[in-house]
Design a protein around this motif. Structure first.
Motif, PDB file in Angstrom:
ATOM      1  N   SER A 170       0.826  -1.217   0.000  1.00  0.00           N
ATOM      2  CA  SER A 170       0.000   0.000   0.000  1.00  0.00           C
ATOM      3  C   SER A 170       0.859   1.265   0.000  1.00  0.00           C
ATOM      4  CB  SER A 170      -0.913   0.004   1.222  1.00  0.00           C
ATOM      5  OG  SER A 170      -0.113  -0.130   2.382  1.00  0.00           O
ATOM      6  N   SER A 171       1.552   1.505  -1.114  1.00  0.00           N
ATOM      7  CA  SER A 171       2.451   2.657  -1.195  1.00  0.00           C
ATOM      8  C   SER A 171       2.210   3.417  -2.489  1.00  0.00           C
ATOM      9  CB  SER A 171       3.900   2.154  -1.146  1.00  0.00           C
ATOM     10  OG  SER A 171       4.768   3.029  -1.835  1.00  0.00           O
ATOM     11  N   ASN A 172       2.061   4.730  -2.361  1.00  0.00           N
ATOM     12  CA  ASN A 172       1.851   5.542  -3.571  1.00  0.00           C
ATOM     13  C   ASN A 172       3.102   5.614  -4.431  1.00  0.00           C
ATOM     14  OD1 ASN A 172      -0.757   5.966  -2.860  1.00  0.00           O
ATOM     15  ND2 ASN A 172      -0.373   7.957  -1.885  1.00  0.00           N
ATOM     16  N   VAL A 173       4.270   5.480  -3.811  1.00  0.00           N
ATOM     17  CA  VAL A 173       5.510   5.486  -4.604  1.00  0.00           C
ATOM     18  C   VAL A 173       5.557   4.227  -5.476  1.00  0.00           C
ATOM     19  CG1 VAL A 173       8.035   5.435  -4.520  1.00  0.00           C
ATOM     20  CG2 VAL A 173       6.765   6.820  -2.877  1.00  0.00           C
ATOM     21  N   LEU A 174       5.192   3.103  -4.900  1.00  0.00           N
ATOM     22  CA  LEU A 174       5.206   1.850  -5.674  1.00  0.00           C
ATOM     23  C   LEU A 174       4.168   1.909  -6.792  1.00  0.00           C
ATOM     24  CD1 LEU A 174       5.752  -0.747  -2.807  1.00  0.00           C
ATOM     25  CD2 LEU A 174       7.451   0.367  -4.278  1.00  0.00           C
ATOM     26  N   LYS A 175       3.056   2.584  -6.522  1.00  0.00           N
ATOM     27  CA  LYS A 175       2.029   2.766  -7.562  1.00  0.00           C
ATOM     28  C   LYS A 175       2.651   3.574  -8.729  1.00  0.00           C
ATOM     29  CE  LYS A 175      -2.711   4.559  -7.904  1.00  0.00           C
ATOM     30  NZ  LYS A 175      -2.627   5.880  -8.524  1.00  0.00           N
ATOM     31  N   ALA A 176       3.310   4.652  -8.375  1.00  0.00           N
ATOM     32  CA  ALA A 176       3.928   5.504  -9.410  1.00  0.00           C
ATOM     33  C   ALA A 176       5.033   4.759 -10.152  1.00  0.00           C
ATOM     34  CB  ALA A 176       4.477   6.775  -8.761  1.00  0.00           C
ATOM     35  N   GLN A 177       5.771   3.930  -9.426  1.00  0.00           N
ATOM     36  CA  GLN A 177       6.865   3.155 -10.042  1.00  0.00           C
ATOM     37  C   GLN A 177       6.328   2.254 -11.165  1.00  0.00           C
ATOM     38  OE1 GLN A 177       9.680   0.478  -7.577  1.00  0.00           O
ATOM     39  NE2 GLN A 177       8.141  -0.893  -8.420  1.00  0.00           N
ATOM     40  N   ALA A 183       2.497  -0.086 -16.436  1.00  0.00           N
ATOM     41  CA  ALA A 183       1.843  -1.282 -15.876  1.00  0.00           C
ATOM     42  C   ALA A 183       0.664  -0.828 -15.014  1.00  0.00           C
ATOM     43  CB  ALA A 183       2.837  -2.068 -15.039  1.00  0.00           C
ATOM     44  N   VAL A 184      -0.099  -1.819 -14.529  1.00  0.00           N
ATOM     45  CA  VAL A 184      -1.290  -1.515 -13.721  1.00  0.00           C
ATOM     46  C   VAL A 184      -1.060  -2.022 -12.290  1.00  0.00           C
ATOM     47  CG1 VAL A 184      -3.798  -1.814 -13.542  1.00  0.00           C
ATOM     48  CG2 VAL A 184      -2.677  -1.921 -15.801  1.00  0.00           C
ATOM     49  N   PRO A 185      -0.714  -1.114 -11.358  1.00  0.00           N
ATOM     50  CA  PRO A 185      -0.463  -1.558  -9.975  1.00  0.00           C
ATOM     51  C   PRO A 185      -1.746  -1.718  -9.173  1.00  0.00           C
ATOM     52  CG  PRO A 185       0.038   0.783 -10.221  1.00  0.00           C
ATOM     53  CD  PRO A 185      -0.496   0.331 -11.546  1.00  0.00           C
ATOM     54  N   LEU A 186      -1.808  -2.759  -8.349  1.00  0.00           N
ATOM     55  CA  LEU A 186      -2.990  -2.984  -7.508  1.00  0.00           C
ATOM     56  C   LEU A 186      -2.533  -3.195  -6.065  1.00  0.00           C
ATOM     57  CD1 LEU A 186      -4.700  -5.504  -9.918  1.00  0.00           C
ATOM     58  CD2 LEU A 186      -5.546  -3.219  -9.413  1.00  0.00           C
ATOM     59  N   LYS A 187      -3.018  -2.356  -5.154  1.00  0.00           N
ATOM     60  CA  LYS A 187      -2.642  -2.490  -3.739  1.00  0.00           C
ATOM     61  C   LYS A 187      -3.436  -3.645  -3.129  1.00  0.00           C
ATOM     62  CE  LYS A 187      -1.618   2.397  -3.105  1.00  0.00           C
ATOM     63  NZ  LYS A 187      -1.960   3.672  -2.468  1.00  0.00           N
ATOM     64  N   LYS A 188      -2.736  -4.670  -2.694  1.00  0.00           N
ATOM     65  CA  LYS A 188      -3.409  -5.857  -2.144  1.00  0.00           C
ATOM     66  C   LYS A 188      -2.646  -6.347  -0.918  1.00  0.00           C
ATOM     67  CE  LYS A 188      -6.522  -6.463  -5.379  1.00  0.00           C
ATOM     68  NZ  LYS A 188      -7.945  -6.326  -5.086  1.00  0.00           N
ATOM     69  N   PRO A 189      -3.352  -6.945   0.049  1.00  0.00           N
ATOM     70  CA  PRO A 189      -2.655  -7.504   1.225  1.00  0.00           C
ATOM     71  C   PRO A 189      -1.750  -8.666   0.841  1.00  0.00           C
ATOM     72  CG  PRO A 189      -5.054  -7.662   1.479  1.00  0.00           C
ATOM     73  CD  PRO A 189      -4.803  -7.125   0.111  1.00  0.00           C
ATOM     74  N   TYR A 190      -0.716  -8.818   1.606  1.00  0.00           N
ATOM     75  CA  TYR A 190       0.265  -9.881   1.361  1.00  0.00           C
ATOM     76  C   TYR A 190      -0.409 -11.261   1.351  1.00  0.00           C
ATOM     77  CZ  TYR A 190       4.724 -12.348   2.012  1.00  0.00           C
ATOM     78  OH  TYR A 190       5.823 -13.160   1.877  1.00  0.00           O
ATOM     79  N   ALA A 302      13.388   4.541 -16.946  1.00  0.00           N
ATOM     80  CA  ALA A 302      11.917   4.614 -16.917  1.00  0.00           C
ATOM     81  C   ALA A 302      11.385   4.926 -15.516  1.00  0.00           C
ATOM     82  CB  ALA A 302      11.332   3.284 -17.403  1.00  0.00           C
ATOM     83  N   MET A 303      12.034   4.370 -14.493  1.00  0.00           N
ATOM     84  CA  MET A 303      11.462   4.485 -13.132  1.00  0.00           C
ATOM     85  C   MET A 303      11.989   5.661 -12.327  1.00  0.00           C
ATOM     86  SD  MET A 303      11.235   0.510 -11.879  1.00  0.00           S
ATOM     87  CE  MET A 303       9.814  -0.520 -12.309  1.00  0.00           C
ATOM     88  N   LYS A 304      13.165   6.149 -12.659  1.00  0.00           N
ATOM     89  CA  LYS A 304      13.783   7.173 -11.802  1.00  0.00           C
ATOM     90  C   LYS A 304      13.011   8.493 -11.726  1.00  0.00           C
ATOM     91  CE  LYS A 304      18.413   8.537 -10.646  1.00  0.00           C
ATOM     92  NZ  LYS A 304      19.824   8.492 -11.007  1.00  0.00           N
ATOM     93  N   PRO A 305      12.245   8.884 -12.754  1.00  0.00           N
ATOM     94  CA  PRO A 305      11.460  10.127 -12.626  1.00  0.00           C
ATOM     95  C   PRO A 305      10.522  10.126 -11.409  1.00  0.00           C
ATOM     96  CG  PRO A 305      11.498   9.406 -14.907  1.00  0.00           C
ATOM     97  CD  PRO A 305      12.156   8.317 -14.110  1.00  0.00           C
ATOM     98  N   VAL A 306      10.244   8.950 -10.860  1.00  0.00           N
ATOM     99  CA  VAL A 306       9.398   8.861  -9.655  1.00  0.00           C
ATOM    100  C   VAL A 306      10.036   9.642  -8.494  1.00  0.00           C
ATOM    101  CG1 VAL A 306       8.516   7.211  -7.931  1.00  0.00           C
ATOM    102  CG2 VAL A 306       8.378   6.669 -10.363  1.00  0.00           C
TER     103      VAL A 306
END
Ligand code: LMR
Length: 327
Positions: A170-177, A183-190, A302-306
């Motif tokens: 559940s991290s907005n940085v990981l969503k942006a990454q 890609a399509v990030p989905l916040k889900k429990p472990y 690709a990811m560093k602009p985050v």
């Protein structure tokens, strides 16, 4: 005070302090991973040390595998006195503080020694106090290791991830990454990751070798890239109410045992980042890919602009200190 009121206040005290019968303090330690992981080993070692040193005074009860609380619920439960210790990943504190988001920035730390340097420095130590206004205290950091990417197709260049669904913490940085590679990030429990992968409800995920191994994600992912693109690290937390309510000597003794357990957990983390990877490779259940320098550079680009996207929320000075820890 009448008998009823006395009983109610005794129950309320118990809820806040975790004090059990005959003055024994109960520390419930809730976590979501398996016992054969760095955090699982640390928690069990902590229990063992407390049993040896503080028997009769303090009892530790460890609840692994999300038996007690999910990471989403555990901090609320802690503030209510229902659990006294937890060590959620640093990616899961977004509701409480923004500064810890630094740890999620992709390709920030070159290795675990850099993480150690940053955490023992001024900024890293200050962050342990970043939850204080919310009633929580950071008792220390604990490592797991670098994350790897997995999916049912090879992930060699960023375009391989485009359009695919990835489970994230559940991290907005990981969503942006993940959005940075379309890609399509989905916040889900472990606890849901294995089933989501098995049923193809999602295409992939990111995690450390020990989590991928202990939860068998490698059995339901055809490809894993040894990407080391991000960090999975933890903060051991407790509630200020519980911690400050302890006798000072006892508090020191508990902290000492915790620090020793964390050292053992960190050694396991280092060892498992190699051995669990090897177990996965040897299983033959999945293909592990190494990136060429050119391929890795593409992911970095690709990811560093985050980093810039979150510089304001985290603080550029904090990001700069993390970058400086790489030397
Ligand atoms: C995850 O949700 O993937 C991790 O936070 C699990 C853990 O605690 O290592």
């Amino acid at each position: 005070m009448n008998k009823f009121k006395l009983a109610v206040s005794a129950i309320a005290m118990l809820a806040v302090t975790g004090v059990a019968n005959a003055g024994e303090i109960v520390i419930k330690f809730s976590h979501v991973v398996a016992e054969n992981t760095p955090k699982g080993i640390m928690a069990n070692k902590f229990k063992e040390l407390i049993d040896q040193r503080l028997a009769g005074k303090v009892r530790v009860e460890v609840f692994p595998n999300q038996q007690l609380f999910s990471d989403k619920k555990v901090l609320e439960a802690m503030l209510l006195g229902d659990v006294q210790l937890a060590a959620p990943s640093l990616s899961k504190f977004g509701k409480y503080t923004k500064i810890l988001q630094v740890y999620d920035l992709p390709f920030l730390f070159q290795d675990m020694s850099a993480v150690e340097r940053f955490q023992s420095g001024e900024q890293g130590q200050m962050m342990l106090k970043s939850l204080q206004s919310k009633g929580l205290i950071g008792l220390g950091y604990m490592h797991n290791g670098m994350k790897q990417l997995s999916a049912n197709n090879p992930l060699l260049v960023p375009n391989d991830a485009a359009g695919r669904k990835f489970r994230i913490m559940s991290s907005n940085v990981l969503k942006a990454q993940f959005e940075a590679v379309e890609a399509v990030p989905l916040k889900k429990p472990y606890s849901e990751v294995f089933t989501l992968l098995q049923t193809n409800a999602i295409d992939g995920q990111e995690n450390t070798w020990s989590n991928i191994y202990s939860k068998k994600f490698f059995e339901v992912q055809d490809h894993i890239t040894n990407s080391n693109h991000g960090l999975l690290d933890y903060m051991v937390v407790t509630s200020a109410e519980f911690w400050n309510g302890l006798d000072a000597d006892l508090r020191n003794e508990i902290q000492k045992s915790l620090d020793e357990a964390v050292k053992i957990g960190n050694a396991a983390a280092e060892e498992k980042s190699q051995s669990d990877m090897k177990r996965i490779v040897d299983s033959g259940r999945t293909t592990v890919h190494e990136l060429t320098k050119e391929q890795r550079d593409q992911w970095v680009t690709a990811m560093k602009p985050v980093w810039d996207q979150f510089a304001e929320e985290i603080g550029q000075d904090v990001i700069d200190a993390a970058i400086a820890s790489n030397k």
